[in-house]
Design a protein around this motif. Sequence first.
Motif, PDB file in Angstrom:
ATOM      1  N   GLY A 146       0.816  -1.216   0.000  1.00 37.91           N
ATOM      2  CA  GLY A 146       0.000   0.000   0.000  1.00 37.91           C
ATOM      3  C   GLY A 146       0.846   1.260   0.000  1.00 37.91           C
ATOM      4  O   GLY A 146       0.562   2.213  -0.737  1.00 37.91           O
ATOM      5  N   ASN A 147       1.889   1.280   0.810  1.00 39.25           N
ATOM      6  CA  ASN A 147       2.789   2.440   0.864  1.00 39.25           C
ATOM      7  C   ASN A 147       3.577   2.595  -0.433  1.00 39.25           C
ATOM      8  O   ASN A 147       3.826   3.714  -0.881  1.00 39.25           O
ATOM      9  CB  ASN A 147       3.748   2.319   2.052  1.00 39.25           C
ATOM     10  N   ILE A 148       3.953   1.473  -1.026  1.00 41.62           N
ATOM     11  CA  ILE A 148       4.691   1.516  -2.299  1.00 41.62           C
ATOM     12  C   ILE A 148       3.796   2.105  -3.392  1.00 41.62           C
ATOM     13  O   ILE A 148       4.213   2.993  -4.135  1.00 41.62           O
ATOM     14  CB  ILE A 148       5.207   0.114  -2.702  1.00 41.62           C
ATOM     15  N   VAL A 149       2.563   1.616  -3.489  1.00 39.96           N
ATOM     16  CA  VAL A 149       1.625   2.104  -4.511  1.00 39.96           C
ATOM     17  C   VAL A 149       1.425   3.611  -4.352  1.00 39.96           C
ATOM     18  O   VAL A 149       1.452   4.356  -5.336  1.00 39.96           O
ATOM     19  CB  VAL A 149       0.289   1.328  -4.457  1.00 39.96           C
ATOM     20  N   GLU A 150       1.237   4.075  -3.129  1.00 37.73           N
ATOM     21  CA  GLU A 150       1.055   5.512  -2.890  1.00 37.73           C
ATOM     22  C   GLU A 150       2.312   6.297  -3.290  1.00 37.73           C
ATOM     23  O   GLU A 150       2.210   7.375  -3.874  1.00 37.73           O
ATOM     24  CB  GLU A 150       0.684   5.784  -1.435  1.00 37.73           C
ATOM     25  N   ALA A 151       3.493   5.772  -2.987  1.00 41.24           N
ATOM     26  CA  ALA A 151       4.745   6.436  -3.352  1.00 41.24           C
ATOM     27  C   ALA A 151       4.907   6.509  -4.867  1.00 41.24           C
ATOM     28  O   ALA A 151       5.347   7.533  -5.410  1.00 41.24           O
ATOM     29  CB  ALA A 151       5.939   5.724  -2.714  1.00 41.24           C
ATOM     30  N   VAL A 152       4.537   5.432  -5.569  1.00 39.84           N
ATOM     31  CA  VAL A 152       4.625   5.422  -7.042  1.00 39.84           C
ATOM     32  C   VAL A 152       3.684   6.488  -7.605  1.00 39.84           C
ATOM     33  O   VAL A 152       4.066   7.273  -8.479  1.00 39.84           O
ATOM     34  CB  VAL A 152       4.287   4.032  -7.619  1.00 39.84           C
ATOM     35  N   LYS A 153       2.461   6.527  -7.121  1.00 43.68           N
ATOM     36  CA  LYS A 153       1.490   7.508  -7.609  1.00 43.68           C
ATOM     37  C   LYS A 153       1.984   8.935  -7.363  1.00 43.68           C
ATOM     38  O   LYS A 153       1.903   9.783  -8.255  1.00 43.68           O
ATOM     39  CB  LYS A 153       0.126   7.305  -6.938  1.00 43.68           C
TER      40      LYS A 153
END
Length: 159
Positions: A146-153
Amino acid sequence: MDFWQDMSIEEIGEQMQRFVSHNWKKTLHDHYEELTKAFPELEDSTYGLYLDKLMPPAFESLEACGFKTTHDTKKSDFLIGKSLNFRHSIEKWGTEEQRSRVFWIVVRDRQNNPIGTLLFDFFHSHAGFNVPKAPKISVIRETERGNIVEAVKRMKETG
């Protein structure tokens, strides 16, 4: 490649970017005819063939130093380039001629502790076979999905 034990995720990212910057064009040139012939039938999967030629030496070298780049792999997962898992990627940016798919690879040390995540931003065309620019490697400290997806976005939306 110049990997060593106890590297930080930032050092790993720098070495990966150096490898990709040095090899992406030559790999593309050396296999261009084969890849362009395959594209009408395979379409986007052709980029997997390209990454299968480009990335394995980098991931194998990193793993030879004791780092792990694949874990929690499921039977249904589709891996390319040795460690790029489609389940761990997002593609929603760019034009048809220059799409961006970002893969993330959580890197673990010898003790299987996550040290951070490599972000592999791959640019490609859906209109015809073309890799318009070098993949870009970034790193983040986050290791949870979840944190990775938010960082990518955030990375893609802020440029």
